[in-house]
Design an enzyme around this catalytic site. Sequence first.
Site, PDB file in Angstrom:
ATOM      1  N   SER A  15       0.857  -1.184   0.000  1.00 25.58           N
ATOM      2  CA  SER A  15       0.000   0.000   0.000  1.00 25.58           C
ATOM      3  C   SER A  15       0.897   1.240   0.000  1.00 25.58           C
ATOM      4  O   SER A  15       2.122   1.134   0.030  1.00 25.58           O
ATOM      5  CB  SER A  15      -0.926  -0.014   1.207  1.00 25.58           C
ATOM      6  OG  SER A  15      -0.166  -0.043   2.383  1.00 25.58           O
ATOM      7  N   GLY A  18       0.891   5.548  -3.773  1.00 25.21           N
ATOM      8  CA  GLY A  18       0.482   6.830  -4.353  1.00 25.21           C
ATOM      9  C   GLY A  18      -0.502   6.681  -5.499  1.00 25.21           C
ATOM     10  O   GLY A  18      -0.400   7.368  -6.508  1.00 25.21           O
ATOM     11  N   GLY A  20      -3.443   7.689  -5.403  1.00 29.07           N
ATOM     12  CA  GLY A  20      -4.164   8.966  -5.459  1.00 29.07           C
ATOM     13  C   GLY A  20      -3.446   9.971  -6.345  1.00 29.07           C
ATOM     14  O   GLY A  20      -4.076  10.722  -7.093  1.00 29.07           O
ATOM     15  N   ASP A 150      -6.342  -8.337  -1.257  1.00 30.79           N
ATOM     16  CA  ASP A 150      -7.054  -8.147   0.010  1.00 30.79           C
ATOM     17  C   ASP A 150      -8.441  -8.778  -0.114  1.00 30.79           C
ATOM     18  O   ASP A 150      -9.082  -8.642  -1.160  1.00 30.79           O
ATOM     19  CB  ASP A 150      -7.307  -6.654   0.296  1.00 30.79           C
ATOM     20  CG  ASP A 150      -6.033  -5.869   0.483  1.00 30.79           C
ATOM     21  OD1 ASP A 150      -4.974  -6.492   0.653  1.00 30.79           O
ATOM     22  OD2 ASP A 150      -6.109  -4.621   0.453  1.00 30.79           O
ATOM     23  N   THR A 190      11.559  -7.415 -10.470  1.00 34.38           N
ATOM     24  CA  THR A 190      10.222  -7.270 -11.055  1.00 34.38           C
ATOM     25  C   THR A 190       9.258  -8.383 -10.637  1.00 34.38           C
ATOM     26  O   THR A 190       8.089  -8.353 -10.976  1.00 34.38           O
ATOM     27  CB  THR A 190      10.283  -7.269 -12.606  1.00 34.38           C
ATOM     28  OG1 THR A 190      10.792  -8.532 -13.030  1.00 34.38           O
ATOM     29  CG2 THR A 190      11.164  -6.149 -13.117  1.00 34.38           C
ATOM     30  N   CYS A 382     -10.489  26.272  12.667  1.00 37.30           N
ATOM     31  CA  CYS A 382     -11.556  25.505  13.319  1.00 37.30           C
ATOM     32  C   CYS A 382     -11.302  25.410  14.827  1.00 37.30           C
ATOM     33  O   CYS A 382     -11.448  26.409  15.514  1.00 37.30           O
ATOM     34  CB  CYS A 382     -11.751  24.160  12.647  1.00 37.30           C
ATOM     35  SG  CYS A 382     -13.445  23.592  12.838  1.00 37.30           S
ATOM     36  N   GLN A 386     -11.317  28.386  17.704  1.00 35.49           N
ATOM     37  CA  GLN A 386     -12.046  28.307  18.980  1.00 35.49           C
ATOM     38  C   GLN A 386     -11.086  28.535  20.150  1.00 35.49           C
ATOM     39  O   GLN A 386     -11.430  29.197  21.132  1.00 35.49           O
ATOM     40  CB  GLN A 386     -12.740  26.945  19.097  1.00 35.49           C
ATOM     41  CG  GLN A 386     -13.799  26.734  18.002  1.00 35.49           C
ATOM     42  CD  GLN A 386     -14.461  25.358  18.063  1.00 35.49           C
ATOM     43  OE1 GLN A 386     -14.030  24.463  18.797  1.00 35.49           O
ATOM     44  NE2 GLN A 386     -15.515  25.178  17.267  1.00 35.49           N
ATOM     45  N   HIS A 508     -12.721  25.627   7.257  1.00 35.72           N
ATOM     46  CA  HIS A 508     -11.424  25.053   6.854  1.00 35.72           C
ATOM     47  C   HIS A 508     -11.026  25.574   5.475  1.00 35.72           C
ATOM     48  O   HIS A 508     -11.373  24.940   4.467  1.00 35.72           O
ATOM     49  CB  HIS A 508     -11.525  23.525   6.776  1.00 35.72           C
ATOM     50  CG  HIS A 508     -11.698  22.854   8.100  1.00 35.72           C
ATOM     51  ND1 HIS A 508     -10.635  22.336   8.790  1.00 35.72           N
ATOM     52  CD2 HIS A 508     -12.797  22.614   8.846  1.00 35.72           C
ATOM     53  CE1 HIS A 508     -11.078  21.793   9.923  1.00 35.72           C
ATOM     54  NE2 HIS A 508     -12.396  21.951   9.975  1.00 35.72           N
ATOM     55  N   GLU A 510      -8.302  25.337   4.057  1.00 33.83           N
ATOM     56  CA  GLU A 510      -7.328  24.442   3.405  1.00 33.83           C
ATOM     57  C   GLU A 510      -7.970  23.493   2.398  1.00 33.83           C
ATOM     58  O   GLU A 510      -7.287  22.982   1.517  1.00 33.83           O
ATOM     59  CB  GLU A 510      -6.531  23.659   4.458  1.00 33.83           C
ATOM     60  CG  GLU A 510      -7.279  22.562   5.208  1.00 33.83           C
ATOM     61  CD  GLU A 510      -8.021  23.055   6.444  1.00 33.83           C
ATOM     62  OE1 GLU A 510      -8.326  24.269   6.532  1.00 33.83           O
ATOM     63  OE2 GLU A 510      -8.321  22.214   7.333  1.00 33.83           O
TER      64      GLU A 510
END
Length: 535
Positions: A15, A18, A20, A150, A190, A382, A386, A508, A510
């Site tokens: 895992s 990358g 994503g 998995d 490989t 956030c 506060q 937020h 970001e």
Amino acid sequence: MTETKYIFVTGGVVSSLGKGIISSSIGKLLQARGYNITIQKFDPYINIDPGTLNPYEHGECYVTVDGMETDLDLGHYERFTGIQTTRANSLTTGRIYKAVIDKERRGDYLGKTIQVIPHITDEIKRRVQLLGNKNHYDFVITEIGGTVGDIESTPFLEAIRQLKWELGKKALCVHLTYVPYLKAAQELKTKPTQHSVKELQSIGIQPDILVLRTEKHLNDNIRRKVAAFCNVDIDCVVQSEDLPSIYDVPVAMQTQGMDTAILRKMGEPIGDTPPLGPWRTFLDKLKKAKSEVHIGLVGKYDLQDAYKSIRESLSQAATYNDHKAVLTYINSEKLTKENIAEQLSGQDGIVICPGFGDRGIEGKITAIQYARENDIPTFGICLGMQMMVIEFARNVLGYSDANSREMNEKTEHNVIDIMEEQKNITNMGGTMRLGAYDCVLEKDSLSYSIYGETPIKERHRHRYEFNNMYEKEYEKNGMKCVGKNPESGLVEIVEIPALKWFIGTQFHPEYQSTVLNPHPLFLNFIKTAIENKKK
Ligand code: GLN
């Protein structure tokens, strides 16, 4: 192009390769060719969403405009491509099963035995195609969480197998694997890749493109070997070497012709290679920036991924200010009045991070007091905002017991309070104030001068709010409520105008900063931190 095409991104061997970033890069490259794209993530875990997960489990929880708590990969999708994702872009096994079980209870399948195949797989297939069927996307990219092999991901892979069979050329599988370098043998291996592809093939999926993650450059012989053993065209074996920045990946993929390979495989015309102009300008700036700006992240999670979007937003903002962001994690649980000066020394600005629960909040308050009294640029996000409000109540307004209802239900001075609508909620998942809300800015505020417009829209993820009963007292003493929700009057932004840069946002920001559209608050915060450093 009329019919939507589907690209699946799977991973094997280990895992954290990358997927994503690769999914985002594919999206970016197709987008640069004028295609309308979206990216979605299917996670094999049983939670309905990652909203209730501790950041140590899965890193930051990212929030979409429509208020879905999602995997942090959706943050990459948005930062790379500038698209806005929604709740339809994020799915888990839990949500799939819930949908099927709800249908079963409603009687939709009356008389049938409900099984993984076909009921769960059909629901997955329906969800995969939902965005493509509803909107006019040329490409829908679907990233499958987890690794091949998995137990949890099996129904997803079976659904992909069926879709590939049904859609023919309109579906394609990009498989990401790892090629380790064995130091003792001085060789790149490989075999794990071959095994991982075999595993996919045994499920009935032939990958079309292989992306080999590697720490060392792979020569053509290795690529040829992988191609031959895995039944893949040689130009479809792409390598993803470690690069200085994740934002180098789309360019590296383009140089190797990954986008043209995808288009060719899917029967699309291959035009000129797009120059990626603004993207390259960003990368140039990133590489040229030598001067450093030091920002301390005051929080309780000693984990890169826990504050992912904040880190990315700060780095992007530094790049656009021709600086390199040096981000230092400062553990708020370890901060005391005695060590605070030393702990914050060398920081040109600090961010007080978001969070839940009372662990580490006293340290945050200590940091805020020091920053306020020494005029260090401070950005509270956030829970961070506060804490700014609480610190001000304790040390300026003189309410030594001031607190948030979240931390102390009985405090007399609950300057941060629970909202009426939130009082009787017992379910923890998905019940906060979530997603984008309007905020109207005071024209004479620093925030307005930074945004240059009002109203603005920003994303939320919290249960508690500034207690408007105290507003006048704050204003009289120098902390201003300069941003408010136009309908509810809830306070969205506080600032202390007497200081250089002291802003707290209940939302937020970001979540909205992207590579080509960096967020104004982060840009200006970094700019001030740089000026502060010069002084
Ligand atoms: N715990 C706070 C609340 O629920 C702040 C949440 C956050 O920082 N995201 O209001």
